[in-house]
Write a protein that holds these residues in place. Structure first.
Motif, PDB file in Angstrom:
ATOM      1  N   ASP A  45       0.792  -1.205  -0.168  1.00 36.14           N
ATOM      2  CA  ASP A  45       0.106   0.063   0.310  1.00 36.14           C
ATOM      3  C   ASP A  45       1.200   1.627   0.330  1.00 36.14           C
ATOM      4  OD1 ASP A  45      -2.158   1.104  -0.374  1.00 36.14           O
ATOM      5  OD2 ASP A  45      -2.844   1.222   1.388  1.00 36.14           O
ATOM      6  N   GLN A  46       1.918   1.446  -0.561  1.00 37.88           N
ATOM      7  CA  GLN A  46       2.981   1.932  -1.262  1.00 37.88           C
ATOM      8  C   GLN A  46       2.696   3.122  -2.622  1.00 37.88           C
ATOM      9  OE1 GLN A  46       4.956   4.314  -1.124  1.00 37.88           O
ATOM     10  NE2 GLN A  46       5.976   4.257   0.453  1.00 37.88           N
ATOM     11  N   PRO A  47       1.411   3.789  -2.966  1.00 34.04           N
ATOM     12  CA  PRO A  47       1.374   4.557  -4.175  1.00 34.04           C
ATOM     13  C   PRO A  47       1.828   5.325  -4.577  1.00 34.04           C
ATOM     14  CG  PRO A  47       0.206   5.695  -2.566  1.00 34.04           C
ATOM     15  CD  PRO A  47       0.305   4.139  -1.413  1.00 34.04           C
ATOM     16  N   ALA A  48       3.100   5.711  -3.919  1.00 33.93           N
ATOM     17  CA  ALA A  48       4.049   6.019  -4.545  1.00 33.93           C
ATOM     18  C   ALA A  48       5.945   4.934  -4.532  1.00 33.93           C
ATOM     19  CB  ALA A  48       5.379   7.300  -3.347  1.00 33.93           C
ATOM     20  N   LEU A  49       5.367   4.307  -4.071  1.00 34.82           N
ATOM     21  CA  LEU A  49       5.854   3.093  -4.454  1.00 34.82           C
ATOM     22  C   LEU A  49       5.697   2.677  -6.327  1.00 34.82           C
ATOM     23  CD1 LEU A  49       8.522   1.254  -5.357  1.00 34.82           C
ATOM     24  CD2 LEU A  49       7.147  -0.185  -2.873  1.00 34.82           C
ATOM     25  N   VAL A  50       4.873   2.090  -6.170  1.00 32.43           N
ATOM     26  CA  VAL A  50       3.763   1.692  -7.427  1.00 32.43           C
ATOM     27  C   VAL A  50       3.831   2.463  -8.570  1.00 32.43           C
ATOM     28  CG1 VAL A  50       1.570   1.291  -8.017  1.00 32.43           C
ATOM     29  CG2 VAL A  50       2.313   0.471  -6.064  1.00 32.43           C
TER      30      VAL A  50
END
Length: 446
Positions: free
Chosen positions: A15-20
């Motif tokens: 749940d790491q949108p910046a990483l995705v």
């Protein structure tokens, strides 16, 4: 194409949108920058540094398991990010939004090359607003407004692999940062396991039956103990939300409180330093040698009030304190000792592994009665009756060993039972005397 992933209090892969988003664009360079200058007086405290050391080590291992690694740098975050982005020809810097005033300033300075994502809230604070478009200043109204944004989206899965660059930039060594405290009581570390794996283990086994009552009992393990994992972003609020159920309303309200406090500091960035209600600028806080001695007695758990002393010793020895006892100890400092709430706020900041800028400030001002959504100053918690009401006997025995042999009818107030041990201090002040002094000070504000 290469992008930077700027990590702060979001030390996770799930749940790491910046990483995705960064991974979808190509090679990713995850970077954590220890910037002690931007926060000024609010540089992270000693207990947080202990947690950070272990959390960064855990994150680096997880990244390496996904074909990546963590780059560590120390200094001015904005300057380092710009220099690194130029040197690796990164087309963007991805990061999760943060609401501490120094991070908002840094985000604004980085400008268009920074791509921000929400990921540390149930809903972005900018979206949960009043009818006039401002931030809510009363929690009950905020909770009602939040309902339009619930349930939060389901958590994102961690990428199966994280694309690596052809060449990695240089990195500091974690050990060289000397994050592990050297204070004697902390030299052995705390009884915690930082890192995303532990956070996910906790929510997988989340047990909330009877939470409404058990969370108030210091002698029981009735709280989730997720707060430091949430503070460092090792687990996302929406992952915790979806691990609970619709029946766990009290628990979910406490989770939402974190969102509310970020909204408060979004509207009032200096809330950790200034009274939310200016009238309290006139309150005559005690100062001088006697007040300094009382502050030290409170910090070290030597007030003569067992529940207060147990809480303050738990804080020092474990980096955490039971939530009910946090309120009791804070009220005691402010109302019984008539010492400025900011003294306590800063002590908690240094000693708590979960010390959060917004949460810490809002909670202290709530107890003090100085905040925009707060208890009345005249509401003074009686520590002796609170201790008995919430059955804190075994809690006191654990953290105040001088009292471990006292019977149940004396453990909350050894003086009343006529059996105060010789090595345990007398009360700094009587409850009635303290109450009258605090009420007199409060009248000067009105």
């Amino acid at each position: 194409m290469t992008t930077l992933l700027w990590l702060r209090q979001d030390l996770r892969l799930h749940d790491q949108p910046a990483l995705v988003a960064a991974a979808h664009q190509g090679a990713v360079i995850p970077v954590y920058i220890l910037d002690d200058e931007a926060p000024g007086a609010w540089r992270i405290g000693g207990a947080q540094r202990w947690w950070l050391h272990h959390s960064l080590a855990a994150l680096d291992k997880a990244l390496r398991d996904h074909g990546s690694r963590l780059i560590l740098r120390r200094g001015d975050a904005v300057a380092i990010l710009n220099e690194m982005a130029d040197s690796v020809e990164a087309e963007a810097i991805h990061a999760i939004c943060h609401y501490e005033p120094w991070w908002r300033k840094a985000e604004a300075t980085l400008g268009e090359r920074l791509c921000l994502h929400d990921g540390n809230h149930l809903a972005p604070p900018e979206q949960v607003t009043t009818g006039a478009g401002g931030q809510f200043r009363i929690y009950s109204a905020f909770w009602k407004g939040l309902q339009a944004h619930l349930p939060p989206e389901k958590p994102l899965h961690a990428p199966d692999a994280i694309p690596a660059p052809d060449q990695w930039p240089g990195s500091d060594k974690l050990a060289d940062w000397n994050l592990l405290p050297t204070k004697p009581d902390w030299s052995g570390g705390f009884d915690w396991t930082p890192g995303e794996d532990e956070a996910r283990r906790k929510i997988a086994g989340l047990e909330l039956d009877g939470y409404d009552d058990r969370r108030n009992l210091p002698s029981e393990e009735g709280t989730s103990r997720l707060s430091p994992h949430l503070h460092f972003g090792e687990i996302s609020p929406r992952a915790v939300w979806h691990a609970s159920s619709a029946h766990d309303v009290t628990f979910r309200k406490e989770l939402a409180w974190r969102d509310f406090t970020d909204g408060v500091v979004l509207a009032l960035p200096d809330y950790a330093d200034k009274n939310g209600r200016a009238a309290f600028d006139k309150l005559p806080w005690r100062s001088g040698k006697a007040a300094e001695n009382d502050l030290r007695a409170w910090q070290t758990g030597r007030t003569g009030y067992p529940i207060v002393d147990a809480g303050m010793r738990q804080l020092w020895q474990s980096g955490w304190m039971h939530n009910r006892v946090r309120m009791i100890t804070a009220s005691f400092l402010i109302k019984h000792l008539l010492i400025d709430w900011r003294e306590g706020e800063r002590w908690f900041w240094d000693c708590l592994v979960d010390a959060d800028y917004g949460n810490n400030a809002v909670n202290w001002q709530w107890v003090a009665g100085t905040g925009i959504d707060a208890n009345m100053f005249g509401r003074i918690m009686a520590p002796l009756s609170q201790s008995e009401k919430f059955d804190a006997g075994d809690y006191i025995r654990e953290w105040v060993p001088e009292l471990k042999d006292l019977p149940d009818d004396a453990i909350h107030d050894p003086d009343a039972g006529g059996c105060r041990p010789g090595g345990y201090p007398a009360k700094l002040i009587g409850h009635r005397e303290a109450r009258e002094r605090a009420l007199a000070a409060g009248r000067k504000v009105r």
